[in-house]
Enzyme design. Structure first.
Site, short mmCIF file in Angstrom:
data_model
loop_
_atom_site.label_atom_id
_atom_site.label_comp_id
_atom_site.label_asym_id
_atom_site.label_seq_id
_atom_site.Cartn_x
_atom_site.Cartn_y
_atom_site.Cartn_z
N SER A 114 38.59 37.00 35.76
CA SER A 114 38.40 37.97 36.85
C SER A 114 37.11 38.71 36.60
O SER A 114 36.64 38.76 35.45
CB SER A 114 39.57 38.96 36.84
OG SER A 114 39.28 40.10 37.64
N TYR A 147 46.23 44.69 33.24
CA TYR A 147 45.55 43.53 33.85
C TYR A 147 44.14 43.35 33.27
O TYR A 147 43.76 42.25 32.85
CB TYR A 147 45.49 43.73 35.37
CG TYR A 147 44.89 42.56 36.12
CD1 TYR A 147 45.67 41.46 36.46
CD2 TYR A 147 43.55 42.56 36.49
CE1 TYR A 147 45.12 40.38 37.14
CE2 TYR A 147 42.98 41.50 37.17
CZ TYR A 147 43.77 40.41 37.50
OH TYR A 147 43.22 39.35 38.18
C1 BGC Z 1 42.43 41.16 41.19
C2 BGC Z 1 42.41 41.55 42.65
C3 BGC Z 1 41.13 42.32 42.96
C4 BGC Z 1 39.90 41.62 42.44
C5 BGC Z 1 38.63 42.45 42.60
C6 BGC Z 1 41.15 40.42 40.86
O1 BGC Z 1 41.15 39.98 39.55
O2 BGC Z 1 43.57 40.35 40.92
O3 BGC Z 1 43.55 42.33 42.96
O4 BGC Z 1 41.02 42.47 44.37
O5 BGC Z 1 40.06 41.30 41.08
O6 BGC Z 1 38.80 43.77 42.17
#
Ligand code: BGC
Length: 267
Positions: free
Chosen positions: A152, A165
Site C-alpha cells: 500500500s 494497517y
Molecule cells: C487502503 C485504502 C485507502 C488507500 C489510500 C489503501 O491501502 O486500504 O482504504 O483508500 O490505501 O489511502
C-alpha cells in the site's frame, strides 16, 4: 502470439473481491491458470472463476484462511497436486480494522497483523519451497518463481486511525525486501505493488458519495480513483519476464498520491 504468462500457475489470495479479483482476471487473460483463493465468500469466488472461464481462461477456487498455517499448506498442496507446480504467488489478501490508537483492541491489532503480514509470510514460505524444488523451466519463465506482495502507499505514508494497517504494510515492505535479497541468487523474484486509493469494498466510505470522492481527490494528483484493472496491469508486468531484472521493489500505482499533493499550493 503467445501470451505473457502462458502455461504458468498463479495463486491469488483474497481473489473473491476488490484488487484480488482484478489481478486474478488480468493474470488469466495473460494466459496463467489461476487459483482463486477466498476465505468466506464462496459465491463471489465462483463468480470470478466463471468469468475467467467465459473469457477462455482456466483455474479453480480454493478456500483457505491465509493466517492459518495448515490451511495455507493445504492450498499449496492441492494446487501442486492439480497443476504440478506454482509459478506465481500474489500475496493479496488483506483487511482493515480501523480504530483510534488509544481505543484499539488487541484483537483488532492481531487480526490485521495476522492476515496482512503473517498471511504473507505463510504463503511466501510455501511458494519459495516450491520454487526451489522446481527450479527454472526456461520454456515458461526466466525466473524460478515470482512473488508479488500487495502492499500500500501506507508502507510509507503514516495513517492516523489505522496504526495496525500501516504497521502491517511497513512490515510487508521489509518482509518483501528481505526475501528478495535472500532468494535473488536462485532467480526467484519478490516485489510489491503499492496501490493508492482503488475503488474496492475496503475503502467504500472514501468514494461512495460525491462529497467523500471530492475529498479523496485532494490526495490524488491524477484526479481519479484507481480501478482494480490498474493493479491487474502492474501485476502482469511484475509476474512476466518483461520485468526479469526487477527485484525487491515496490511499484506504486497510486495516481501520484505519494507526491505530497498538500504541497501543490502550499509550503
Ligand atoms: C487502503 C485504502 C485507502 C488507500 C489510500 C489503501 O491501502 O486500504 O482504504 O483508500 O490505501 O489511502
Amino acid at each position: 502470439m503467445t501470451k505473457k504468462l502462458q502455461g504458468q500457475v498463479a495463486i491469488v489470495t483474497g481473489a473473491s473481491s476488490g484488487i484480488g479479483t482484478g489481478v486474478a482476471k488480468a493474470l488469466a487473460e495473460a494466459g496463467a491458470t489461476v487459483v482463486v483463493n477466498y476465505s468466506s465468500s464462496a459465491d463471489k469466488a465462483q463468480a470470478v472463476l466463471t468469468e475467467i472461464r467465459q473469457k477462455g481462461g482456466d483455474g479453480m477456487i480454493i478456500k483457505a484462511d491465509v493466517g492459518n498455517e495448515a490451511e495455507v499448506k493445504a492450498m499449496f498442496a492441492e494446487t501442486i497436486h492439480q497443476y504440478g507446480t506454482v509459478d506465481i504467488l500474489i500475496n493479496n489478501a488483506g483487511l482493515q480494522k480501523d480504530a483510534k490508537f488509544h481505543e484499539m483492541t488487541l484483537d483488532q491489532w492481531n487480526h490485521v497483523l495476522n492476515i496482512n503480514l503473517t498471511g504473507q509470510f505463510l504463503c511466501a514460505r510455501e511458494a519459495i519451497k516450491e520454487f526451489m524444488r522446481r527450479g527454472i523451466v526456461p520454456e515458461r519463465s526466466k525466473s524460478a518463481g515470482k512473488i508479488i506482495c500487495m502492499s500500500s502507499v501506507h508502507e510509507v505514508i503514516p495513517w492516523a486511525g489505522h496504526a495496525n494497517y500501516s504497521a502491517s504494510k511497513g512490515g510487508v515492505m521489509m518482509l518483501m525486501k528481505s526475501i528478495a535479497q535472500e532468494y535473488a541468487p536462485l532467480k526467484i523474484r519478490v516485489n510489491s505493488i503499492g496501490p493508492g486509493a482503488i475503488r474496492t469494498p475496503i475503502n467504500h466510505a472514501a468514494w461512495q458519495t460525491p462529497e467523500s470522492y471530492q475529498s479523496l481527490m485532494k490526495l490524488v494528483p491524477a484526479k481519479r480513483i484507481g480501478e482494480p484493472e490498474d493493479i491487474g496491469g502492474a501485476a502482469v508486468w511484475l509476474a512476466s519476464d518483461d520485468s526479469e531484472y526487477v527485484n525487491g521493489i515496490t511499484l506504486f500505482v497510486d495516481g501520484g498520491m505519494l507526491l505530497y499533493p498538500g504541497f501543490e499550493d502550499n509550503g
